[in-house]
Design a protein around this motif. Sequence first.
Motif, mmCIF file in Angstrom:
data_model
loop_
_atom_site.group_PDB
_atom_site.id
_atom_site.type_symbol
_atom_site.label_atom_id
_atom_site.label_comp_id
_atom_site.label_asym_id
_atom_site.label_seq_id
_atom_site.Cartn_x
_atom_site.Cartn_y
_atom_site.Cartn_z
ATOM 1 N N MET A 16 13.604 17.979 14.358
ATOM 2 C CA MET A 16 14.533 18.838 13.671
ATOM 3 C C MET A 16 14.069 20.497 13.929
ATOM 4 N N ASP A 17 15.108 21.273 14.064
ATOM 5 C CA ASP A 17 14.702 22.808 14.096
ATOM 6 C C ASP A 17 14.342 23.208 12.678
ATOM 7 N N GLY A 18 13.653 24.209 12.757
ATOM 8 C CA GLY A 18 12.969 24.917 11.478
ATOM 9 C C GLY A 18 14.313 25.495 10.643
ATOM 10 N N ASP A 19 15.310 26.069 11.706
ATOM 11 C CA ASP A 19 16.358 26.863 10.766
ATOM 12 C C ASP A 19 17.441 25.934 10.197
ATOM 13 N N VAL A 20 17.621 24.872 10.483
ATOM 14 C CA VAL A 20 18.330 23.608 10.199
ATOM 15 C C VAL A 20 18.206 23.211 8.801
ATOM 16 N N PRO A 21 19.266 23.694 7.900
ATOM 17 C CA PRO A 21 19.051 23.256 6.461
ATOM 18 C C PRO A 21 19.124 21.686 6.266
ATOM 19 N N ASN A 22 18.651 21.316 5.231
ATOM 20 C CA ASN A 22 18.672 19.771 4.654
ATOM 21 C C ASN A 22 19.825 19.162 4.770
ATOM 22 N N ILE A 23 19.819 18.378 5.806
ATOM 23 C CA ILE A 23 21.303 17.758 6.116
ATOM 24 C C ILE A 23 21.508 16.459 5.157
ATOM 25 N N LYS A 24 20.548 16.259 4.312
ATOM 26 C CA LYS A 24 20.798 15.315 3.341
ATOM 27 C C LYS A 24 21.977 15.665 2.208
ATOM 28 N N LYS A 25 22.053 17.246 2.306
ATOM 29 C CA LYS A 25 22.990 17.725 1.131
ATOM 30 C C LYS A 25 24.531 18.110 1.859
ATOM 31 N N TRP A 26 24.547 17.593 3.095
ATOM 32 C CA TRP A 26 25.725 17.716 3.975
ATOM 33 C C TRP A 26 26.717 16.519 3.482
ATOM 34 N N VAL A 27 28.083 16.929 3.615
ATOM 35 C CA VAL A 27 29.190 15.996 3.573
ATOM 36 C C VAL A 27 29.139 14.848 4.530
ATOM 37 N N VAL A 28 28.936 13.559 4.018
ATOM 38 C CA VAL A 28 28.939 12.263 4.908
ATOM 39 C C VAL A 28 30.546 12.304 5.400
ATOM 40 N N PHE A 29 30.624 11.728 6.624
ATOM 41 C CA PHE A 29 32.088 11.286 7.169
ATOM 42 C C PHE A 29 32.038 10.131 7.914
ATOM 43 N N TYR A 30 32.354 8.942 7.307
ATOM 44 C CA TYR A 30 32.428 7.853 8.335
ATOM 45 C C TYR A 30 33.737 7.463 8.840
ATOM 46 N N PRO A 31 33.798 7.058 10.250
ATOM 47 C CA PRO A 31 35.203 7.143 10.797
ATOM 48 C C PRO A 31 36.132 6.203 10.235
ATOM 49 N N VAL A 32 35.763 5.372 9.482
ATOM 50 C CA VAL A 32 36.479 4.685 8.540
ATOM 51 C C VAL A 32 37.420 5.307 7.791
ATOM 52 N N TYR A 33 36.988 6.327 7.185
ATOM 53 C CA TYR A 33 37.718 7.345 6.369
ATOM 54 C C TYR A 33 39.029 7.528 6.895
ATOM 55 N N ILE A 34 39.143 8.003 8.115
ATOM 56 C CA ILE A 34 40.275 8.240 8.844
ATOM 57 C C ILE A 34 41.086 7.215 9.841
ATOM 58 N N ASN A 35 40.598 5.979 9.643
ATOM 59 C CA ASN A 35 41.062 4.923 10.434
ATOM 60 C C ASN A 35 42.312 4.360 9.920
ATOM 61 N N LYS A 55 43.444 1.479 10.942
ATOM 62 C CA LYS A 55 43.500 0.252 11.117
ATOM 63 C C LYS A 55 42.721 -0.313 9.839
ATOM 64 N N LYS A 56 42.232 0.547 9.026
ATOM 65 C CA LYS A 56 41.805 -0.176 7.744
ATOM 66 C C LYS A 56 42.703 0.147 6.616
ATOM 67 N N THR A 57 42.605 -0.498 5.545
ATOM 68 C CA THR A 57 43.205 -0.433 4.491
ATOM 69 C C THR A 57 42.268 0.499 3.410
ATOM 70 N N ILE A 58 42.982 0.763 2.270
ATOM 71 C CA ILE A 58 42.167 1.739 1.242
ATOM 72 C C ILE A 58 41.171 0.748 1.028
ATOM 73 N N ALA A 59 41.324 -0.657 0.750
ATOM 74 C CA ALA A 59 40.137 -1.152 -0.097
ATOM 75 C C ALA A 59 39.083 -1.381 1.233
ATOM 76 N N GLU A 60 39.300 -1.272 2.478
ATOM 77 C CA GLU A 60 38.457 -1.472 3.524
ATOM 78 C C GLU A 60 37.822 -0.046 3.553
ATOM 79 N N GLY A 61 38.149 1.039 2.957
ATOM 80 C CA GLY A 61 37.521 2.160 3.055
ATOM 81 C C GLY A 61 38.247 3.388 3.598
ATOM 82 N N ARG A 62 39.555 3.358 3.894
ATOM 83 C CA ARG A 62 40.354 4.557 4.159
ATOM 84 C C ARG A 62 40.597 5.158 3.268
#
Length: 135
Positions: A1-20, A22-29
Amino acid sequence: MDGDVPNIKKWVVFYPVYINSKKTIAEGRRICLSKACENPTCAEIGDCCSHFKLPFAIEIDKAYPRDFMQIGRVRVLLKKEDGTLYNPAISSRKQLMLRVAELVPRHPGRAKKQEPASTSTAGSSKSGKGGKKKR
């Protein structure tokens, strides 16, 4: 990791399922079916984030909790340290999901295999061809 990269633990998590679509709301869309896209990949989502000039990191060692076969997720940074937005058009994770879902179908990697929308009015049930994708 580079020194100038901020802590990515605080970044927004984006799973591909969110916009898939083929998935239902119950499955994570997380967005409506009409705006979702078919089977997006982490790479496509990452490319869309770079298109929006948003810093992102692809984590391939992570899996979606509700479906651990869905490997990979993207971390995206929406705001700078001082709280200003990297892209004023995208102020929330919901907006990010909608904008990325708009772009993914036009992604150069999938442009050639995009078939025209089927005109059949019959309700589309799950097609029998599933299985693991080779990587």
